[in-house]
Design a protein around this motif. Structure first.
Motif, mmCIF file in Angstrom:
data_model
loop_
_atom_site.group_PDB
_atom_site.id
_atom_site.type_symbol
_atom_site.label_atom_id
_atom_site.label_comp_id
_atom_site.label_asym_id
_atom_site.label_seq_id
_atom_site.Cartn_x
_atom_site.Cartn_y
_atom_site.Cartn_z
ATOM 1 N N ALA A 137 0.824 -1.214 0.000
ATOM 2 C CA ALA A 137 0.000 0.000 0.000
ATOM 3 C C ALA A 137 0.856 1.261 0.000
ATOM 4 C CB ALA A 137 -0.936 -0.007 1.208
ATOM 5 N N GLU A 138 1.943 1.282 0.798
ATOM 6 C CA GLU A 138 2.808 2.461 0.831
ATOM 7 C C GLU A 138 3.557 2.630 -0.484
ATOM 8 O OE1 GLU A 138 2.879 4.752 3.151
ATOM 9 O OE2 GLU A 138 1.287 3.656 4.153
ATOM 10 N N ARG A 139 3.929 1.529 -1.119
ATOM 11 C CA ARG A 139 4.603 1.614 -2.420
ATOM 12 C C ARG A 139 3.650 2.199 -3.470
ATOM 13 N NH1 ARG A 139 9.257 -2.343 -2.867
ATOM 14 N NH2 ARG A 139 9.716 -2.874 -0.698
ATOM 15 N N LEU A 140 2.394 1.816 -3.401
ATOM 16 C CA LEU A 140 1.421 2.370 -4.342
ATOM 17 C C LEU A 140 1.267 3.873 -4.142
ATOM 18 C CD1 LEU A 140 -1.338 -0.402 -4.261
ATOM 19 C CD2 LEU A 140 0.209 0.115 -6.164
ATOM 20 N N ARG A 141 1.284 4.319 -2.882
ATOM 21 C CA ARG A 141 1.151 5.764 -2.633
ATOM 22 C C ARG A 141 2.333 6.533 -3.226
ATOM 23 N NH1 ARG A 141 -0.983 3.614 2.230
ATOM 24 N NH2 ARG A 141 -3.181 4.209 2.507
ATOM 25 N N LEU A 142 3.542 6.017 -3.061
ATOM 26 C CA LEU A 142 4.704 6.670 -3.662
ATOM 27 C C LEU A 142 4.609 6.662 -5.178
ATOM 28 C CD1 LEU A 142 7.910 5.593 -1.692
ATOM 29 C CD2 LEU A 142 6.924 7.857 -1.864
ATOM 30 N N PHE A 143 4.172 5.535 -5.724
ATOM 31 C CA PHE A 143 4.123 5.414 -7.181
ATOM 32 C C PHE A 143 3.082 6.356 -7.777
ATOM 33 C CE2 PHE A 143 2.740 3.389 -11.153
ATOM 34 C CZ PHE A 143 3.956 3.317 -11.803
ATOM 35 N N ARG A 144 2.008 6.621 -7.055
ATOM 36 C CA ARG A 144 1.021 7.571 -7.574
ATOM 37 C C ARG A 144 1.658 8.952 -7.769
ATOM 38 N NH1 ARG A 144 -4.794 8.529 -4.734
ATOM 39 N NH2 ARG A 144 -3.446 8.770 -2.915
ATOM 40 N N VAL A 145 2.559 9.336 -6.862
ATOM 41 C CA VAL A 145 3.269 10.611 -7.020
ATOM 42 C C VAL A 145 4.101 10.599 -8.301
ATOM 43 C CG1 VAL A 145 4.965 12.154 -5.970
ATOM 44 C CG2 VAL A 145 3.329 10.955 -4.529
ATOM 45 N N VAL A 146 4.737 9.470 -8.600
ATOM 46 C CA VAL A 146 5.513 9.347 -9.837
ATOM 47 C C VAL A 146 4.620 9.563 -11.048
ATOM 48 C CG1 VAL A 146 6.914 7.784 -11.229
ATOM 49 C CG2 VAL A 146 7.150 7.772 -8.743
ATOM 50 N N CYS A 147 3.447 8.940 -11.040
ATOM 51 C CA CYS A 147 2.523 9.089 -12.168
ATOM 52 C C CYS A 147 2.058 10.538 -12.318
ATOM 53 C CB CYS A 147 1.320 8.172 -11.969
ATOM 54 S SG CYS A 147 1.696 6.417 -12.008
ATOM 55 N N GLU A 148 1.776 11.192 -11.195
ATOM 56 C CA GLU A 148 1.311 12.584 -11.269
ATOM 57 C C GLU A 148 2.406 13.493 -11.817
ATOM 58 O OE1 GLU A 148 0.246 13.052 -7.218
ATOM 59 O OE2 GLU A 148 -1.793 12.246 -7.457
ATOM 60 N N ARG A 191 13.128 9.948 9.009
ATOM 61 C CA ARG A 191 13.788 9.501 7.780
ATOM 62 C C ARG A 191 13.185 8.209 7.245
ATOM 63 N NH1 ARG A 191 20.096 10.703 9.458
ATOM 64 N NH2 ARG A 191 20.151 12.891 8.809
ATOM 65 N N ARG A 192 12.674 7.359 8.128
ATOM 66 C CA ARG A 192 12.063 6.109 7.679
ATOM 67 C C ARG A 192 10.694 6.327 7.058
ATOM 68 N NH1 ARG A 192 14.117 4.051 12.612
ATOM 69 N NH2 ARG A 192 12.046 4.282 13.554
ATOM 70 N N MET A 193 10.054 7.441 7.356
ATOM 71 C CA MET A 193 8.724 7.701 6.817
ATOM 72 C C MET A 193 8.839 8.166 5.370
ATOM 73 S SD MET A 193 6.787 9.578 9.997
ATOM 74 C CE MET A 193 5.294 9.762 9.014
ATOM 75 N N PRO A 194 8.133 7.528 4.424
ATOM 76 C CA PRO A 194 8.285 7.891 3.006
ATOM 77 C C PRO A 194 7.801 9.296 2.679
ATOM 78 C CG PRO A 194 6.479 6.322 3.314
ATOM 79 C CD PRO A 194 7.192 6.416 4.633
ATOM 80 N N GLU A 195 6.858 9.830 3.449
ATOM 81 C CA GLU A 195 6.342 11.170 3.164
ATOM 82 C C GLU A 195 6.400 12.024 4.425
ATOM 83 O OE1 GLU A 195 2.488 10.851 1.425
ATOM 84 O OE2 GLU A 195 3.171 9.654 -0.269
ATOM 85 N N ALA A 196 7.535 12.003 5.098
ATOM 86 C CA ALA A 196 7.684 12.776 6.334
ATOM 87 C C ALA A 196 7.583 14.272 6.033
ATOM 88 C CB ALA A 196 9.030 12.460 6.980
ATOM 89 N N PRO A 197 6.815 15.030 6.824
ATOM 90 C CA PRO A 197 6.755 16.482 6.610
ATOM 91 C C PRO A 197 8.139 17.098 6.745
ATOM 92 C CG PRO A 197 5.025 15.728 8.117
ATOM 93 C CD PRO A 197 5.951 14.570 7.928
#
Length: 886
Positions: free
Chosen positions: A180-191, A599-605
């Protein structure tokens, strides 16, 4: 063999060889191409480039660029304002270097891409296309163009944003991100890709090594060097259809390999290939050996299952490692990928461009449907499928509904009694809702006023409104302690936002008491209230009380498994509190944990990561590790650059950058415009008095003072002091610091008597707010002693120096850095009093403390030994005796 046939043969051999174990590939190639050593050499080169350790070099060209020499002559060269530092890698259009700004304007690392060859020729036109393409791209997730130029030999170069991170596949594996987290990152790539398509740019090589995740978790698309402009008149056709083609075979779309026209559908295919690898850990091209790629791609779930079931040596271990990097097992991973995810990936990678998603934006929307559990477009929209997806999204709600229906049927005889009970409960709920709604409407008005009205002395109307709201919560919700606690917590935070910290603390304490009545075993709501209390107590300089509240919050959060972001914020607040108490050894592990968490959080503020890294840098700096401290401070500044929207975090980022310039690089003129930018932004955010505005004024005053512009510095310092006094009163940490700043400016202007009086006020404020053992109070005492010495009032100064040493020893111990500072100050006093023999004793003691505190060769030891040498020289040979002399 023509180009297309060559590529098809090369592609088939490459994928067939990749599917075999490494030790069996040589025998296979010997059998497959016995009479074509050149073809075999190309396949072997592609296999070598395909290895994980060669991830930065997997680009292939039909005509390879010249090999780089061992000693690259570009390294060390100055190109415009940039100095080339090192080689980052080699790509399809040339070599990428690490470079740094070298003109002294500011410091910045960049990626500099050099295109070899003269200005004429096929590559120069491609370079022009690339430059125009890059100039169109202004998306936060696309590495942006900074500069461009040509070398003295005429070779063009691009200067791009440098991304300190990892390829998306490696970054996700390192963080063990689930699907699920990989999909969230990948959506940013698509956008981001969709943004490029809207700018008429096709990337054509979106492999994982061109999609980076920075250390802060931000996705960045790199290297649009082989982009093709989609101009209606085909202005770039000649360049894009030249004899050479840059691509990565493992990710290339069929039309690329066959030399057909490239469109946005090509990028959709490549995105599908990247998604395949991101989810499975396998290269998608290995799913088929069909050289034309006309067979449908293997489903991701089937690829995972086949790897897990393979009897080849090491396959099972690789399957477990792949699944482990996704925080699951091979069997569960295959089940999770089966169904909708399989269909989405296969649709994106359909051999026919017309059957793929129409755009990267459509693929992004489809990924959003996967994440949210909605029906996907890649699957026939049958009623059964849509119903199943609805039930999966709302499993708890539908289960509760089903249970309710069964309950009503089973207990129908009690319908009338239940109806009465429901009606009574509804009436009670309505009454509570009406009470909460009245207060919530009031609080909404308060929030509007809090955001617009000035703070401090001019904030009487918002404060009166808050006071009224608190009274109404206390009276109108007297029978509902849970709701009272929730609303008191909100009001307490609003008081804090208006810089009414004492009143905010009182209200939050009341909220905490009510929370403990309703939930004596503790709750995450209590932990959040404790955290808010700690923050306000820090602003009141009551660090010991803040520490107690923050430790309570941290204990509850760890016990109740609080979200990691809430835990990290509490760790930073507690670390800051300990740092203010000069307990750097206690603060360090808390801040290290917080930094690692963000740093471990993929979308850390970015603001939270910046705050944690900044506090850790300050702890190292205060501990005497100046190099490591500055490294973290620089990182905090770089993270802060990612904050683009006007916000308090942006003010903090600008102030961090300015402090780095001013305090650590000794560049006061370079820091001034950054301080002024921070001040302007703070004033735009807050109408009237606010701590951020006052802090910016004080920092700017010290910067202008250090440049010798004392009139401007005094005006700024007085504004800062007046604002802090209105906000916090005469006895407060910030008031003491700003008072001391004003005293230093008065001293430099020659107003010695006035400076002494001002510094006495600073000392009284610091001692009253923090206690005499606080480092700020010790510093204020030391500064007053220096002023008195300059005025020739040596006896008064000696009393202060002696008191400083006594207090430091009592508060921190004989071997602490503040004791060393006090000893050195006392030595300085004896030297000014022309009593070098007494100075020798003080300096020797200071050197002994420094030697025990710092590693050999540390600058503080060097300074302490130099001071002792001066005293020994002045005192004569008899004073040189003693075991401390080294």
């Amino acid at each position: 063999m023509d180009a297309q046939s060559h590529w098809q043969a090369l592609d088939a051999l490459f994928h067939a060889a990749r599917e075999r174990p490494p030790d069996a590939r040589a025998a296979f190639l010997t059998q497959a191409c016995p009479e074509d050593p050149a073809l075999r050499a190309e396949v072997e080169a592609m296999l070598e480039a395909d290895a994980p350790e060669r991830a930065l070099a997997i680009e292939r060209l039909v005509s390879d660029p010249p090999a780089a020499s061992a000693a690259d002559p570009i390294v060390g060269m100055r190109l415009g304002p940039w100095k080339v530092v090192d080689v980052l890698g080699h790509g399809g259009m040339g070599t990428v270097y690490l470079a740094e700004r070298a003109d002294g304007q500011y410091r910045q690392k960049v990626a500099l891409k050099l295109v070899p060859g003269a200005a004429a020729g096929p590559q120069s036109s491609r370079f022009a296309v690339e430059l125009e393409a890059l100039a169109r791209l202004t998306h936060p997730n696309i590495a942006h163009l900074i500069d461009a130029g040509t070398t003295p030999e005429g070779s063009p170069y691009l200067v791009m944003e440098f991304v300190d991170g990892q390829p998306i596949t490696a970054a996700c594996d390192a963080r063990q991100l689930p699907v699920a987290e990989r999909l969230r990152l990948f959506r940013v790539v698509c956008e981001a890709t969709q943004h490029a398509h809207q700018a008429l740019v096709v990337h054509r090589d979106l492999k994982p090594t061109n999609i980076f995740v920075s250390r802060s978790g931000e996705v960045k698309l790199l290297d649009f060097g082989i982009a093709k402009l989609l101009e209606p008149e085909g202005r770039a056709v000649e360049a894009t259809e030249s004899a050479w083609r840059a691509l990565t075979p493992a990710y290339a779309a069929p039309e690329q390999l066959q030399g057909q026209p490239v469109t946005t559908a090509t990028d959709v295919y490549v995105l599908g290939a990247v998604l395949f690898e991101l989810l499975t850990g396998l290269r998608p091209a290995g799913a088929t050996s069909d050289s034309s790629h006309q067979a449908p791609p293997t489903a991701p779930s089937a690829a995972v299952a086949r790897l897990a079931a393979s009897r080849q040596e090491g396959s099972g271990e690789r399957a477990r490692a792949t699944a482990g990097a996704r925080d699951t097992t091979p069997a569960r991973l295959a089940r999770e990928l089966s169904g909708d995810i399989d269909r989405v990936v296969q649709k994106a990678m359909d051999p026919e461009p017309g059957r793929r998603y129409g755009s990267a934006g459509q693929l992004a929307d489809e990924i959003g449907r996967l994440i949210e559990g909605r029906p996907v477009l890649a699957r026939p929209a049958s009623a059964a499928y849509r119903t199943r997806r609805f039930l999966q999204r709302h499993r708890w709600g539908t289960a509760a509904t089903a249970l309710l229906v069964l309950s009503v049927a089973a207990f129908g005889v009690l319908a009338v009694r239940q109806a009465i009970a429901v009606a009574e409960e509804r009436n009670r709920a309505r009454q509570q809702s009406q009470r909460a709604e009245r207060v919530s409407r009031l609080l909404g008005d308060l929030f509007s006023l809090a955001g617009a009205a000035p703070a401090g002395g001019d904030a009487a109307s918002p404060r009166a409104f808050l006071d009224t709201g608190a009274e109404r919560i206390a009276t109108e919700l007297a029978g509902d302690p849970a709701t009272q606690a929730q609303l008191f917590a909100i009001v307490g935070r609003v008081y804090g936002n208006l810089a009414l910290h004492t009143r905010g603390t009182e209200v939050l304490e009341r909220a905490l008491s009510l929370q403990r009545q309703s939930q004596p075993e503790g709750s995450l709501a209590q932990a959040e209230t404790l955290k808010q209390l700690g923050d306000l107590l820090i602003l009141r300089s009551d660090f010991q009380a803040a520490e107690r509240r923050l430790r309570e919050a941290l204990s509850l959060q760890r016990t109740l498994s609080a979200p990691v972001d809430a835990l990290a914020r509490t760790l930073v607040a507690l670390g800051r509190t300990l740092g203010f108490q000069n307990r750097n050894a206690d603060a360090r592990p808390l801040l290290v944990e917080a930094v690692d968490t963000w740093r471990r959080m993929p979308e850390a503020p970015a603001a939270d990561l910046m705050a944690a890294v900044y506090e850790l840098g300050m702890v190292y700096h205060r501990s005497g590790d100046l190099a490591l401290g500055e490294r973290y401070l620089r990182e905090a500044v770089e993270v802060g650059r990612a904050i683009r929207d006007p916000s308090p975090a942006k003010v903090e980022a600008l102030m961090g950058l300015a402090r780095l310039r001013h305090r650590f690089q000794r560049d006061a003129p370079g820091a001034e415009p950054i301080y002024r930018e921070a001040l302007e932004l703070a004033r735009s955010l807050y109408d009237g008095d606010h701590q951020d505005v006052a802090t910016c004024l004080g920092e700017l005053a010290r910067d202008v003072r250090d440049q010798g512009r004392l009139d401007d510095a005094e005006a700024l310092a007085r504004q800062s002091l007046q604002m802090f006094t209105r906000l916090y009163g005469a006895t407060h940490r910030e008031t003491a610091i700003s008072t001391q700043t004003l005293a230093s400016i008065e001293q430099e202007r020659g107003y010695t008597a006035q400076a002494v009086a001002t510094q006495r006020a600073a000392l009284a404020s610091a001692v009253g707010a923090l206690g005499e053992g606080n480092p700020i109070a010790l510093g204020a005492r030391r500064a007053l002693a220096g002023l008195l010495e300059a005025a020739g009032r040596m006896d008064e100064a000696l009393t202060l120096r002696t008191e400083e040493l006594r207090i430091a020893r009592a508060a921190f111990g004989e071997g602490d850095v503040y004791t060393a500072i006090a000893l050195s100050g006392l030595g300085d006093h004896w030297m000014l009093a022309h009593r070098p023999a007494e100075a020798v004793g003080s300096y020797r003691s200071a050197l002994a403390v420094r030697t025990a505190l710092h590693p050999a060769g540390h600058q503080r030891i060097t300074d302490a030994r130099a001071a002792l040498d001066r005293a020994l020289a002045a005192a004569g040979p008899l004073s040189a005796e003693g075991p401390e002399r080294k």
